[in-house]
Design a protein around this motif. Structure first.
Motif, short mmCIF file in Angstrom:
data_model
loop_
_atom_site.label_atom_id
_atom_site.label_comp_id
_atom_site.label_asym_id
_atom_site.label_seq_id
_atom_site.Cartn_x
_atom_site.Cartn_y
_atom_site.Cartn_z
N ARG A 56 18.10 -45.63 -19.67
CA ARG A 56 17.77 -44.22 -19.76
C ARG A 56 17.14 -43.86 -21.09
O ARG A 56 16.28 -42.97 -21.15
N LYS A 57 17.52 -44.56 -22.13
CA LYS A 57 16.97 -44.29 -23.45
C LYS A 57 15.47 -44.55 -23.48
O LYS A 57 14.72 -43.87 -24.17
N PHE A 58 15.02 -45.53 -22.76
CA PHE A 58 13.60 -45.88 -22.73
C PHE A 58 12.83 -45.08 -21.68
O PHE A 58 11.65 -44.77 -21.87
N PHE B 215 13.37 -41.88 -20.49
CA PHE B 215 13.14 -40.48 -20.82
C PHE B 215 11.96 -40.29 -21.79
O PHE B 215 11.09 -39.45 -21.55
N PRO B 216 11.87 -41.02 -22.89
CA PRO B 216 10.72 -40.86 -23.78
C PRO B 216 9.39 -41.22 -23.10
O PRO B 216 8.35 -40.61 -23.37
#
Length: 94
Positions: free
Chosen positions: A2-4, A6-7
């Motif tokens: 999710r960290k990758f 979303f951006p």
């Protein structure tokens, strides 16, 4: 993960914005360019006109040369008397 994700989703419109804007401009100017192309096809430029006139004159001069040679041969067969050429000339506007 999710960290990758979303951006990337947030950055996607910013990265694709130039492509979309260029596409909108291309679509908006398409009728203008099509109209200009149609006008170009429908008109004869001075360069084309000169080229066509030169081609016409060269053909006319070639015809005249053939006619003169034919007339000269016929004159020589008759003995070479009264051989003045009075046929068409390329410079005559007949």
């Amino acid at each position: 993960m999710r960290k990758f994700l979303f951006p990337m989703i947030v950055a996607l419109p910013l990265l694709a914005g130039g492509c979309i804007a260029k596409t909108v401009v291309d679509v908006a100017t398409l009728p203008v360019r099509a109209g200009a192309q149609a006008a170009d096809w429908a008109t004869t430029s001075q360069d084309e006109s000169d080229r066509n006139y030169g081609r016409k004159m060269r053909k006319q001069e070639a015809r005249e040369g053939k006619e003169r040679r034919k007339q000269q041969k016929e004159c020589e067969k008759r003995g070479g008397e009264n051989c003045a050429y009075d046929g068409a000339r390329a410079s005559d506007p007949r």
